[in-house]
Design a protein around this motif. Structure first.
Motif, PDB file in Angstrom:
ATOM      1  N   MET A  62       0.849  -1.206   0.000  1.00 30.84           N
ATOM      2  CA  MET A  62       0.000   0.000   0.000  1.00 30.84           C
ATOM      3  C   MET A  62       0.875   1.243   0.000  1.00 30.84           C
ATOM      4  O   MET A  62       1.822   1.351   0.775  1.00 30.84           O
ATOM      5  N   TYR A  88      -2.888  -1.652  -2.996  1.00 25.94           N
ATOM      6  CA  TYR A  88      -3.865  -0.696  -2.463  1.00 25.94           C
ATOM      7  C   TYR A  88      -3.258   0.706  -2.474  1.00 25.94           C
ATOM      8  O   TYR A  88      -2.052   0.879  -2.313  1.00 25.94           O
ATOM      9  N   HIS A 100     -10.648  -3.264   5.012  1.00 25.82           N
ATOM     10  CA  HIS A 100     -10.833  -3.236   3.553  1.00 25.82           C
ATOM     11  C   HIS A 100     -10.665  -4.640   2.964  1.00 25.82           C
ATOM     12  O   HIS A 100     -11.488  -5.094   2.156  1.00 25.82           O
ATOM     13  N   SER A 102      -8.595  -0.427  -3.857  1.00 23.52           N
ATOM     14  CA  SER A 102      -7.824  -1.462  -4.530  1.00 23.52           C
ATOM     15  C   SER A 102      -7.295  -0.833  -5.816  1.00 23.52           C
ATOM     16  O   SER A 102      -8.024  -0.107  -6.507  1.00 23.52           O
TER      17      SER A 102
END
Length: 422
Positions: free
Chosen positions: A6, A121, A142, A198
């Motif tokens: 991420m 992400y 999430h 995403s």
């Protein structure tokens, strides 16, 4: 290519016009907060405390102060060989040069930066909120909910819900509808402007909507995702969160730091707030000084009395001066025999002797009544105020002023004195 699970994209380009003269020369995320910090320190610290070590900071309006504060990210441990913090201003393309025209447009213009990390992400953040949040917990939510996009929400009083983007959810927190500043809200879950997407869903939404004017997450990207039948979920946050977008909320948030039991605690060992700060000498408190319920930065010299105030580093307060319920920013000098009540005084201001700020009865400000209000007296960066003047409430002063600017030594409540262009 080294893959990142991420990455964060931190939107820090806003002018913050509702902060009035405080943002005349800098973007809102660069404004001082809590004495030694700047507003952007809070989301940056949240990132590194949450294990997010790749942050793109999108700047636009007057970025110099912000850029020099962030540097290469050393204070936040974001000086990485791969990842770390990268400042992303708008740039010249072969055909034309484009300003960022909306929150999502700014992200779209940096697709290449994001693709470089091939993330699973993308975390979208705003650079002008005061809060502590573990983004890793939000990411876990999430993943477990199978979301394409997760929006952080916060319950607000129902009577205030019409000021926000409101999410309507089912029992599993899946978003079934949302309303932008509804007149008659059906829920009190307000969007915090914090999103996890995403990567595939975000990339598709940005490319498909790239030609929308002022491309925005709330107006375009989230509705598009919902139309496509993507899974949108609301992550409910129950901690302290403050949008310091107005002078009043900015002043209130600073004052909340000095409550006996502060709702927002700067002293927690397990969730530190990091900042780039100058090396300063220790504080010096004079023999007749007094300080009660205040934050006082390093390098200050206090010879007067300070009550219920937030004082930045390197501030000098003269003998027989009383400062109360005020914010005094870095390297400001206040003379002797002054009385300052509910002042917001920006960096490197010089105030003479026997000056009163916050005098007289309140009157509505003549130029910007919605900004300079609630009895505050706001002084812009590097301003100069001469000896022996009295300044009223709901006032603004900017620039180098002289005795002749004050009729009989007075600037009445509700007046604006702007000499910054002189």
């Amino acid at each position: 290519m080294i893959k990142k699970e991420m990455i964060a994209m931190l939107l820090a380009g806003g002018q913050g016009s509702r902060l009035g003269v405080l943002t005349a020369k800098m973007a809102k995320p660069a404004v001082s907060f809590g004495g030694k910090y700047r507003i952007i320190d809070f989301p940056l610290s949240n990132c590194i405390n949450s294990g997010v070590d790749t942050v793109g900071v999108l700047t636009q309006y007057r970025p110099l102060r912000l850029n020099s504060h962030i540097g290469i990210g050393i204070p936040w441990d974001l000086d990485r060989n791969f990842g770390g913090v990268t400042v992303l201003p708008p740039y010249e393309k072969s055909s034309n040069s484009e300003w960022y025209t909306g929150t999502a447009n700014a992200i779209y213009q940096n697709l290449e930066y994001m693709e470089n990390y091939n993330p699973d992400y993308v975390l979208i953040l705003s650079g002008d909120h005061i809060y502590k949040m573990d983004y890793e917990t939000m990411l876990d939510f999430h993943k477990s909910s199978g979301a394409d996009a997760t929006i952080a929400v916060m319950p607000v009083p129902m009577e205030e819900a019409s000021r926000f983007g409101i999410m309507i959810t089912d029992q599993n927190k899946r978003i079934i509808d949302f309303e932008e500043k509804p007149e008659h809200p059906r829920s009190n879950l307000a969007s915090m402007g914090i999103y996890i997407f995403s990567w595939k869903a975000l990339k598709e939404a940005l490319i498909k909507n790239k030609d929308q004017a002022g491309l925005d997450f709330g107006k375009h990207i989230i509705p598009y995702c919902k139309e496509q039948g993507q899974a949108l979920y609301a992550y409910e946050f129950d901690g302290y969160w403050k949008d310091v977008g107005t002078l009043t909320s900015y002043w209130e948030a600073n004052m909340e730091l000095i409550d006996i039991v502060p709702e927002f605690n700067l002293y927690e060992e397990y969730w530190k707030i990091y900042t780039a700060s100058d090396v300063q000498p220790p504080q010096y408190l004079g023999p007749e000084s007094a300080i009660e319920r205040s934050i006082v930065g390093e390098g200050c010299e206090i010879y007067g009395k300070v009550y219920n105030s937030v004082i930045g580093p390197g501030v000098k307060i003269g003998k027989d001066t009383v400062v109360s319920h005020s914010i005094i920013m870095n390297e400001t000098e206040i003379g002797e025999g002054c009385n300052i009540e509910k002042g917001i005084i920006a960096e490197k201001v010089k105030i003479g002797n026997n000056v009163t700020l916050g005098a007289f009865e309140e009157k509505e400000n003549e130029t910007k009544p919605g900004i300079y209000c609630e009895g505050l007296c706001t002084i812009g960066e590097k301003s100069v105020i001469p000896d022996n003047v009295k300044v009223g409430k709901n006032t603004m002063i900017s620039g180098k002023t002289v005795p002749e600017d004050y009729h009989d030594g007075i600037l009445d409540s509700g007046r604006t004195l702007d000499k910054a262009g002189d």
